[in-house]
Design a protein around this motif. Structure first.
Motif, PDB file in Angstrom:
ATOM      1  N   PRO A 129      54.238 113.469  20.273  1.00  0.00           N
ATOM      2  CA  PRO A 129      54.292 112.118  19.922  1.00  0.00           C
ATOM      3  C   PRO A 129      53.217 111.853  19.201  1.00  0.00           C
ATOM      4  O   PRO A 129      52.133 111.963  19.123  1.00  0.00           O
ATOM      5  CB  PRO A 129      54.645 111.736  21.304  1.00  0.00           C
ATOM      6  CG  PRO A 129      53.573 112.619  22.161  1.00  0.00           C
ATOM      7  CD  PRO A 129      53.539 113.966  21.326  1.00  0.00           C
ATOM      8  N   PHE A 130      53.715 110.454  18.580  1.00  0.00           N
ATOM      9  CA  PHE A 130      52.673 109.511  17.855  1.00  0.00           C
ATOM     10  C   PHE A 130      53.326 108.182  17.614  1.00  0.00           C
ATOM     11  O   PHE A 130      54.401 108.015  17.809  1.00  0.00           O
ATOM     12  CB  PHE A 130      52.187 110.328  16.467  1.00  0.00           C
ATOM     13  CG  PHE A 130      53.202 110.674  15.524  1.00  0.00           C
ATOM     14  CD1 PHE A 130      53.578 109.551  14.658  1.00  0.00           C
ATOM     15  CD2 PHE A 130      53.737 111.709  15.645  1.00  0.00           C
ATOM     16  CE1 PHE A 130      54.265 109.835  13.449  1.00  0.00           C
ATOM     17  CE2 PHE A 130      54.751 111.827  14.545  1.00  0.00           C
ATOM     18  CZ  PHE A 130      54.977 110.917  13.363  1.00  0.00           C
ATOM     19  N   ILE A 142      56.900  98.973  13.923  1.00  0.00           N
ATOM     20  CA  ILE A 142      56.113 100.125  14.597  1.00  0.00           C
ATOM     21  C   ILE A 142      57.108 100.824  15.545  1.00  0.00           C
ATOM     22  O   ILE A 142      57.718 100.238  16.316  1.00  0.00           O
ATOM     23  CB  ILE A 142      55.048  99.252  15.388  1.00  0.00           C
ATOM     24  CG1 ILE A 142      54.122  98.317  14.481  1.00  0.00           C
ATOM     25  CG2 ILE A 142      54.184 100.391  16.244  1.00  0.00           C
ATOM     26  CD1 ILE A 142      53.194  97.329  15.321  1.00  0.00           C
ATOM     27  N   VAL A 143      56.720 102.177  15.290  1.00  0.00           N
ATOM     28  CA  VAL A 143      57.760 103.109  15.877  1.00  0.00           C
ATOM     29  C   VAL A 143      57.145 103.998  17.052  1.00  0.00           C
ATOM     30  O   VAL A 143      56.044 104.749  16.467  1.00  0.00           O
ATOM     31  CB  VAL A 143      58.527 103.900  14.924  1.00  0.00           C
ATOM     32  CG1 VAL A 143      59.590 104.969  15.385  1.00  0.00           C
ATOM     33  CG2 VAL A 143      59.109 102.802  13.897  1.00  0.00           C
ATOM     34  N   THR A 149      63.276 113.680  16.653  1.00  0.00           N
ATOM     35  CA  THR A 149      64.643 112.886  16.481  1.00  0.00           C
ATOM     36  C   THR A 149      64.618 111.728  17.659  1.00  0.00           C
ATOM     37  O   THR A 149      65.775 111.337  17.538  1.00  0.00           O
ATOM     38  CB  THR A 149      65.520 113.773  16.550  1.00  0.00           C
ATOM     39  OG1 THR A 149      65.703 114.876  17.675  1.00  0.00           O
ATOM     40  CG2 THR A 149      65.796 114.856  15.330  1.00  0.00           C
ATOM     41  N   ASP A 150      63.904 111.517  18.339  1.00  0.00           N
ATOM     42  CA  ASP A 150      63.908 110.548  19.438  1.00  0.00           C
ATOM     43  C   ASP A 150      62.962 109.328  19.281  1.00  0.00           C
ATOM     44  O   ASP A 150      61.728 109.810  19.167  1.00  0.00           O
ATOM     45  CB  ASP A 150      63.684 111.064  20.977  1.00  0.00           C
ATOM     46  CG  ASP A 150      63.941 110.072  22.074  1.00  0.00           C
ATOM     47  OD1 ASP A 150      64.242 108.993  21.517  1.00  0.00           O
ATOM     48  OD2 ASP A 150      63.556 110.328  23.310  1.00  0.00           O
ATOM     49  N   MET A 151      63.126 108.190  19.086  1.00  0.00           N
ATOM     50  CA  MET A 151      62.401 107.080  18.299  1.00  0.00           C
ATOM     51  C   MET A 151      63.077 105.902  19.006  1.00  0.00           C
ATOM     52  O   MET A 151      63.927 105.594  19.072  1.00  0.00           O
ATOM     53  CB  MET A 151      62.293 107.181  16.864  1.00  0.00           C
ATOM     54  CG  MET A 151      62.091 108.592  16.051  1.00  0.00           C
ATOM     55  SD  MET A 151      61.761 108.483  14.428  1.00  0.00           S
ATOM     56  CE  MET A 151      61.935 110.344  14.224  1.00  0.00           C
ATOM     57  N   GLU A 152      61.823 105.016  18.804  1.00  0.00           N
ATOM     58  CA  GLU A 152      62.240 103.758  19.621  1.00  0.00           C
ATOM     59  C   GLU A 152      61.299 102.805  18.667  1.00  0.00           C
ATOM     60  O   GLU A 152      60.048 103.003  18.532  1.00  0.00           O
ATOM     61  CB  GLU A 152      61.753 103.799  20.879  1.00  0.00           C
ATOM     62  CG  GLU A 152      62.177 102.406  21.714  1.00  0.00           C
ATOM     63  CD  GLU A 152      61.585 102.441  23.317  1.00  0.00           C
ATOM     64  OE1 GLU A 152      61.418 103.487  23.805  1.00  0.00           O
ATOM     65  OE2 GLU A 152      61.406 101.290  23.690  1.00  0.00           O
ATOM     66  N   ILE A 153      61.902 101.467  18.607  1.00  0.00           N
ATOM     67  CA  ILE A 153      60.864 100.616  17.773  1.00  0.00           C
ATOM     68  C   ILE A 153      60.305  99.731  18.829  1.00  0.00           C
ATOM     69  O   ILE A 153      60.933  99.211  19.914  1.00  0.00           O
ATOM     70  CB  ILE A 153      62.127  99.466  17.188  1.00  0.00           C
ATOM     71  CG1 ILE A 153      62.807 100.204  16.219  1.00  0.00           C
ATOM     72  CG2 ILE A 153      61.176  98.421  16.654  1.00  0.00           C
ATOM     73  CD1 ILE A 153      63.763  99.496  15.250  1.00  0.00           C
ATOM     74  N   LYS A 264      47.419 109.397  18.623  1.00  0.00           N
ATOM     75  CA  LYS A 264      47.585 109.660  17.316  1.00  0.00           C
ATOM     76  C   LYS A 264      48.401 108.476  16.722  1.00  0.00           C
ATOM     77  O   LYS A 264      49.395 108.141  17.188  1.00  0.00           O
ATOM     78  CB  LYS A 264      48.625 110.977  17.240  1.00  0.00           C
ATOM     79  CG  LYS A 264      47.791 112.219  17.443  1.00  0.00           C
ATOM     80  CD  LYS A 264      48.745 113.454  17.179  1.00  0.00           C
ATOM     81  CE  LYS A 264      49.664 113.949  18.368  1.00  0.00           C
ATOM     82  NZ  LYS A 264      50.539 114.946  18.242  1.00  0.00           N
ATOM     83  N   ILE A 265      48.012 108.312  15.444  1.00  0.00           N
ATOM     84  CA  ILE A 265      48.884 107.083  14.508  1.00  0.00           C
ATOM     85  C   ILE A 265      48.815 107.539  13.392  1.00  0.00           C
ATOM     86  O   ILE A 265      48.084 108.249  12.584  1.00  0.00           O
ATOM     87  CB  ILE A 265      47.664 105.822  14.589  1.00  0.00           C
ATOM     88  CG1 ILE A 265      47.422 105.392  15.973  1.00  0.00           C
ATOM     89  CG2 ILE A 265      48.394 104.772  13.732  1.00  0.00           C
ATOM     90  CD1 ILE A 265      46.299 104.328  16.130  1.00  0.00           C
ATOM     91  N   ALA A 266      50.121 107.136  13.018  1.00  0.00           N
ATOM     92  CA  ALA A 266      50.417 107.436  11.489  1.00  0.00           C
ATOM     93  C   ALA A 266      51.068 106.279  10.808  1.00  0.00           C
ATOM     94  O   ALA A 266      51.256 105.094  11.364  1.00  0.00           O
ATOM     95  CB  ALA A 266      51.533 108.614  11.247  1.00  0.00           C
TER      96      ALA A 266
END
Ligand code: KG4
Length: 336
Positions: A129-130, A142-143, A149-153, A264-266
């Motif tokens: 996760p990041f 910002i996600v 494949t599992d993402m949330e705004i 972790k940030i991207a």
């Protein structure tokens, strides 16, 4: 596993071949930017027509550059949302035809998920996760990337995207189209305190953003100066503008990262190429101790490789589409 990946959501037609999600064999791109520059912005009908003209030859080029034939392709991935609907439809229909003709699976990919995946290509060690700041011409959010494949705004703009704001500001200042890169360059020689530009906050939604007030402020400055016959300090205005955008994006990204605690940030999307935002994120991560992942500049804008990369993870998660696949102008990233 070799994926033929197709992207046509805005003004770049792109086809790539990607192996096992992370190895880019080819990444063929035909940009229409010069054509749209004549009009100061993307003309959707022209974009669709240009995609139709370019896409088949581009797919052949992607295969040739990858040193592969059609028989080497195991699946076809395509951007199916979000984007200019006519433009997305061209890629979707081409990908459907290719998958049908090859007898291979068709994998639909969310465009912003693709932008996020550009980071996996640049950073082979990056895994979820990041938290990812996604900033492009059409999207700003910002996600929480929980898995591939599992993402949330976590937060998003309530009005304009940051890239659109760059483009409109550049247009009114006569700097050209698309405006983000020239504004960035102009800002290098400017004083970022030359103009006092607004930084909006959304009540009760600390991670949400708003850019329309900033855009209007620049439009008003330009019109007032023109009416009074005054010269604007363009480098100073570009630098002040870049600072206002960065001050809106970076602290919220850091707040979201603190909330999630992944360390972790991207960053992803066309605006991820912006030097002020990159520098401010680097400085903020140096202070917070988070590890920062910046995509290669060549992978910030729209490309097929990022769709092939995300397509691989969507494929592993079991995502498939049939010939009924449609294109969508908008779609929540959490729905995939
Ligand atoms: O990701 P992208 O190629 O297309 C979309 O999916 O929207 O992003 C294009 C946007 C444009 O608004 C462009 O002006 C902006 O990215 N952009 C930049 C920079 N390079 C491109 N914005 C700020 N600074 C840059 N260096």
């Amino acid at each position: 596993m070799n994926i033929l990946a197709v992207e046509s959501s805005c003004d770049e037609t792109a086809v790539a071949v990607v192996t096992d999600g992370r190895t880019v064999r080819s990444d063929a791109i035909a940009s229409q930017a010069d054509m749209h520059a004549l009009y100061g912005g993307v003309v959707p009908e022209i974009a669709s027509r240009k995609h139709v003209e370019a896409i088949a030859a581009l797919a052949d080029r992607a295969l040739t550059e990858a040193g592969m034939g059609r028989g080497d392709i195991d699946a076809v991935a395509v951007t199916y949302a979000p984007g200019l609907i006519g433009a997305v439809l061209v890629g979707v229909n081409f990908a459907k035809a290719a998958a049908f003709a090859l007898g291979k699976p068709l994998v639909p990919v969310h465009h912003v998920r693709g932008h996020i995946a550009a980071n996996y290509i640049t950073h082979p060690d990056l895994e979820p996760p990041f938290v990812c700041l996604c900033v492009s011409g059409g999207n700003t959010m910002i996600v929480d990337v929980k898995t591939y494949t599992d993402m949330e705004i976590l937060g998003a703009t309530r009005d304009d995207a940051a890239g659109e704001c760059f483009d409109k500001a550049a247009r009114v200042l006569g700097i050209g189209y698309p405006g983000g890169a020239p504004m960035d360059k102009l800002a290098q020689g400017g004083d970022d305190k030359a103009y006092d530009l607004p930084r909006a906050h959304v009540a009760d939604a600390p991670l949400d953003m708003s850019f329309s007030g900033l855009k209007t402020a620049v439009v008003n400055l330009a019109h007032n100066a023109r009416q009074k016959g005054e010269e604007l300090d363009l480098p100073g205005l570009a630098a002040s503008f870049g600072a206002a955008v960065s001050d809106t994006l970076v602290p919220r990204t850091m707040m979201a990262a603190r909330q999630k605690g992944y360390g972790k940030i991207a960053i992803a999307g066309g605006v991820a190429a912006n030097s002020r935002i990159r520098a401010d994120l680097k400085a903020a991560c140096a202070r917070s101790g988070d590890r920062l992942y910046l995509p290669a500049l060549s992978l910030c804008g729209d490309n097929g490789a990022m769709i092939g990369c995300q397509g691989y993870y969507e494929y592993l998660a079991g995502k498939r589409a049939g010939m009924e696949l449609n294109a969508y102008a908008t779609r929540d990233i959490s729905l995939g």
